[in-house]
Design an enzyme around this catalytic site. Structure first.
Site, short mmCIF file in Angstrom:
data_model
loop_
_atom_site.label_atom_id
_atom_site.label_comp_id
_atom_site.label_asym_id
_atom_site.label_seq_id
_atom_site.Cartn_x
_atom_site.Cartn_y
_atom_site.Cartn_z
N ASP A 175 35.91 38.47 34.17
CA ASP A 175 34.56 39.20 34.86
C ASP A 175 35.62 40.67 33.86
O ASP A 175 35.25 41.61 34.27
CB ASP A 175 35.93 39.55 36.22
CG ASP A 175 35.08 40.20 37.10
OD1 ASP A 175 33.41 40.38 36.47
OD2 ASP A 175 34.84 40.44 38.09
N ASP A 227 44.27 42.24 25.39
CA ASP A 227 43.92 42.52 25.43
C ASP A 227 42.85 41.01 25.47
O ASP A 227 43.03 39.57 24.36
CB ASP A 227 42.67 42.83 24.01
CG ASP A 227 41.85 42.86 23.90
OD1 ASP A 227 40.59 42.69 24.35
OD2 ASP A 227 41.59 43.40 22.26
N CYS A 254 42.80 41.66 36.41
CA CYS A 254 43.41 42.46 38.32
C CYS A 254 41.83 43.19 38.62
O CYS A 254 41.23 43.81 38.13
CB CYS A 254 44.03 43.61 37.14
SG CYS A 254 45.48 42.95 36.19
N PRO A 255 42.55 43.82 40.36
CA PRO A 255 43.59 43.06 41.04
C PRO A 255 44.05 41.97 40.90
O PRO A 255 44.97 41.98 41.48
CB PRO A 255 43.82 44.47 41.94
CG PRO A 255 42.41 44.55 41.52
CD PRO A 255 41.23 43.82 40.65
N GLY A 256 43.02 41.02 41.02
CA GLY A 256 43.40 39.86 41.15
C GLY A 256 42.08 38.78 42.24
O GLY A 256 42.91 37.88 42.71
N GLY A 257 41.25 40.07 42.07
CA GLY A 257 40.41 38.75 42.92
C GLY A 257 39.84 36.96 42.96
O GLY A 257 39.62 36.48 43.22
N LYS A 317 27.79 41.96 32.55
CA LYS A 317 27.14 42.75 33.13
C LYS A 317 25.91 43.46 32.85
O LYS A 317 25.73 43.36 31.72
CB LYS A 317 28.31 44.38 32.46
CG LYS A 317 29.81 43.04 33.25
CD LYS A 317 29.83 43.42 34.60
CE LYS A 317 31.35 43.09 34.79
NZ LYS A 317 31.81 42.19 36.30
N SER A 358 35.20 41.93 44.77
CA SER A 358 34.86 40.50 43.51
C SER A 358 35.29 39.02 44.12
O SER A 358 34.46 38.37 43.41
CB SER A 358 35.97 41.36 42.30
OG SER A 358 35.92 42.25 42.37
C1 LIG Z 1 35.73 44.10 37.17
S1 LIG Z 1 37.33 44.17 36.83
C2 LIG Z 1 37.21 42.78 37.39
C3 LIG Z 1 38.34 42.39 38.49
C4 LIG Z 1 38.94 41.15 39.28
N1 LIG Z 1 38.02 39.56 38.62
C5 LIG Z 1 38.86 41.17 40.81
O1 LIG Z 1 37.84 40.21 40.91
O2 LIG Z 1 39.87 41.87 41.11
C6 LIG Z 1 37.76 44.12 35.07
C7 LIG Z 1 38.77 44.15 35.00
O3 LIG Z 1 38.98 43.66 33.28
C8 LIG Z 1 39.94 44.44 32.16
N2 LIG Z 1 39.01 44.69 30.99
C9 LIG Z 1 38.51 45.33 30.87
N3 LIG Z 1 38.28 45.19 29.27
C10 LIG Z 1 39.63 44.36 28.86
C11 LIG Z 1 40.42 42.94 28.15
N4 LIG Z 1 39.27 43.92 26.48
N5 LIG Z 1 41.03 42.79 28.17
C12 LIG Z 1 41.75 42.05 29.29
N6 LIG Z 1 41.24 42.77 30.27
C13 LIG Z 1 40.17 44.14 30.61
C14 LIG Z 1 39.96 45.84 33.51
O4 LIG Z 1 41.18 46.45 32.77
C15 LIG Z 1 39.67 45.41 34.51
O5 LIG Z 1 41.25 45.48 35.38
#
Ligand SMILES: C[S@@+](CC[C@H](N)C(=O)[O-])C[C@H]1O[C@@H](n2cnc3c(N)ncnc32)[C@H](O)[C@@H]1O
Length: 366
Positions: free
Chosen positions: A277, A260, A221-224, A306, A188
Site C-alpha cells: 500500500d 525501503d 505503517c501503522p498496520g491496518g 494510486k 485502511s
Molecule cells: C497509505 S500508508 C499505508 C497504510 C497501511 N496499509 C495501513 O493499513 O495502515 C503508506 C505507507 O507507505 C510507506 N511508504 C511509502 N514509501 C515507502 C517505501 N519506499 N518503502 C517503505 N514504505 C514506504 C509510508 O511510510 C506509509 O506508512
C-alpha cells in the site's frame, strides 16, 4: 433490453464509461455511454435491442474495474403514480425477466440519494408482492436465479432490469458492508478486508488465507493491512520506516523492517502473500510486484495503484497490461484482477495469483 446500468463511485463516471465502451467493443457490442458527472452511475446504450442482455451475459463482471454492479435495463420509467407505483414496474419487467430469485431496490451511492434510500427500503415490500403475483419473482429467494434491480435516480423515476447471479456483485448496491474493527490501527484495514471478499471466493479462504502462512506487507505503517493478516493467524514481515501499532508488535506475529520497500527482499522461501500500500507512482509499484511474482518470492499479491492523475482508466489499463506482459514473457501463468473498491478513493486495488511458473530466469528491477 438494450442498455446496461453500471454503478460506480461518485466522481468516477468517466472511468466507468471509458471502460465499458472499450470492453463492450471488444465483444463486438457497440453503443455509447450516457454520463452525468457525480451521478454515481452511468448508462451504456447499445445500438441493438438486446445489447444489454448480451453484456450481462458475455462481459465477465470480474474484468470490470470501475463498476460496482452491472444491470441490464430498459428505458427510464418516469413519474410513477403515487397511488400505484408497482404496476408500471411490473409492466416494464414482464417479458424481460421470469422467475427471478430476489429483488433489490437501490439508489446511487451519493449523499443526495440517502433520503431516497429510505423510501426504497419501504417500497421493497409491496413491490416484492406485486412481482411475485406477476410471476416475475419466485415465491422464495433463490440464489441461482437472476436478481431484479429497481434503481431510483429521483423520486418517482427509476430504471428496472436484472443482473445474473454468476456475473454480478453479490452485494446490495455493489457495496460490501464491513464493520471497522475497533482495535485496528487504521481505517485502511477495510481496504484489504474488502479485497479479500472481492477477490478470494469464500470457500477458498481457509486454504488461501490460512493460519501459519507467511506474508510481507510493504508500506505497512501503522498496520491496518498487517492487522488483517495477523487476524487470520499469519506471520507478517512489515516493511516501513514509520512506527507500527504496538498492539500488532505485541501479537508476536509481526517482524518490523525499517527499510525501503523497493529494496527489501524476502528472507524466507515460503512467503505466500505480498501486500503493498505504498504511496508511489503506479508504474513503480506494478514493476515491483512483477519482480516479486516473476522471481517466485510470493504466490499471491494484493496491492494498490494510486491514481492522483486525470486519465485514471488509461493509467490503470497501461500498468495492468505492462504487468501481464512481464509475467507472460517470464513464463508465469497468472490471474490478474483489479477493482475500484468501495473503501478505495483515488486508487484501485489489484490482485494477482500465480497459477504456475514454467522454468524462467530471474529479474530484479528496482
Ligand atoms: C497509505 S500508508 C499505508 C497504510 C497501511 N496499509 C495501513 O493499513 O495502515 C503508506 C505507507 O507507505 C510507506 N511508504 C511509502 N514509501 C515507502 C517505501 N519506499 N518503502 C517503505 N514504505 C514506504 C509510508 O511510510 C506509509 O506508512
Amino acid at each position: 433490453m438494450n442498455k446496461v446500468l453500471l454503478y460506480c463511485r461518485q466522481g468516477f463516471e468517466k472511468e466507468c464509461a471509458a471502460e465499458i465502451a472499450e470492453k463492450a467493443a471488444a465483444l463486438g457490442i457497440f453503443g455509447f455511454p450516457r454520463v452525468k458527472e457525480n451521478a454515481g452511475y452511468i448508462l451504456f446504450e447499445g445500438y441493438q435491442p438486446d445489447d444489454g442482455d448480451k453484456l450481462v451475459r458475455e462481459l465477465p463482471f470480474p474484468r470490470l474495474i470501475f463498476t460496482r454492479q452491472m444491470v441490464a435495463v430498459g428505458d427510464l420509467i418516469r413519474d410513477l403514480p403515487q397511488e400505484d407505483r408497482v404496476s408500471p414496474i411490473v409492466a416494464a419487467l414482464l417479458g424481460a425477466v421470469k422467475r427471478a430469485g430476489d429483488l433489490r431496490v437501490e439508489v446511487a451511492d451519493t449523499n443526495e440519494s440517502k433520503e431516497l434510500l429510505k423510501f426504497c427500503r419501504k417500497f421493497t415490500v409491496p413491490l416484492r408482492i406485486g412481482l411475485r403475483q406477476a410471476g416475475i419473482l419466485l415465491n422464495h429467494e433463490n440464489a441461482k436465479q437472476p436478481l431484479v434491480h429497481v434503481f431510483f435516480i429521483a423520486p418517482g423515476h427509476c430504471y428496472v432490469g436484472y443482473s445474473l447471479r454468476n456475473n454480478n456483485s453479490p452485494f446490495f448496491m455493489g457495496i460490501p458492508r464491513l464493520r471497522f474493527p475497533s482495535d485496528a490501527p487504521s481505517r485502511s484495514t477495510l481496504k484489504l478486508e474488502e479485497a479479500f471478499h472481492v477477490f478470494i471466493p469464500a470457500d477458498e479462504w481457509d486454504e488461501r488465507l490460512a493460519s501459519g502462512m507467511y506474508a510481507v506487507d510493504l508500506g505497512a505503517c501503522p498496520g491496518g493491512w498487517t492487522y488483517q493478516l495477523v487476524q487470520r493467524g499469519m506471520m507478517v514481515h512489515a516493511v516501513d520506516n514509520g512506527p507500527m501499532a504496538p498492539c500488532l508488535m505485541d501479537s508476536g506475529q509481526v517482524m518490523h523492517h525499517r527499510e525501503d520497500g523497493f529494496k527489501y527482499r524476502p528472507t524466507r522461501h515460503n512467503v505466500y502473500w505480498l501486500v503493498c500500500d505504498m504511496v508511489e507512482k503506479p508504474v513503480r509499484v506494478a514493476r515491483l510486484m512483477g519482480t516479486w511474482l516473476v522471481n517466485g518470492w510470493c504466490r499471491e499479491a494484493i496491492f494498490n495503484l494510486k491514481l492522483p492523475m486525470k486519465k485514471r482508466y488509461e493509467e490503470v489499463s497501461h500498468n495492468l497490461s505492462m504487468l501481464a506482459e512481464l509475467l507472460s514473457e517470464n513464463g508465469i501463468n497468472a490471474q490478474i484482477q483489479a477493482r475500484h473498491l468501495y473503501h478505495d478513493r483515488e486508487e484501485v486495488t489489484v490482485h494477482v495469483r500465480r497459477i504456475w511458473s514454467a522454468a524462467g530466469g530471474r529479474r530484479d528491477e528496482r
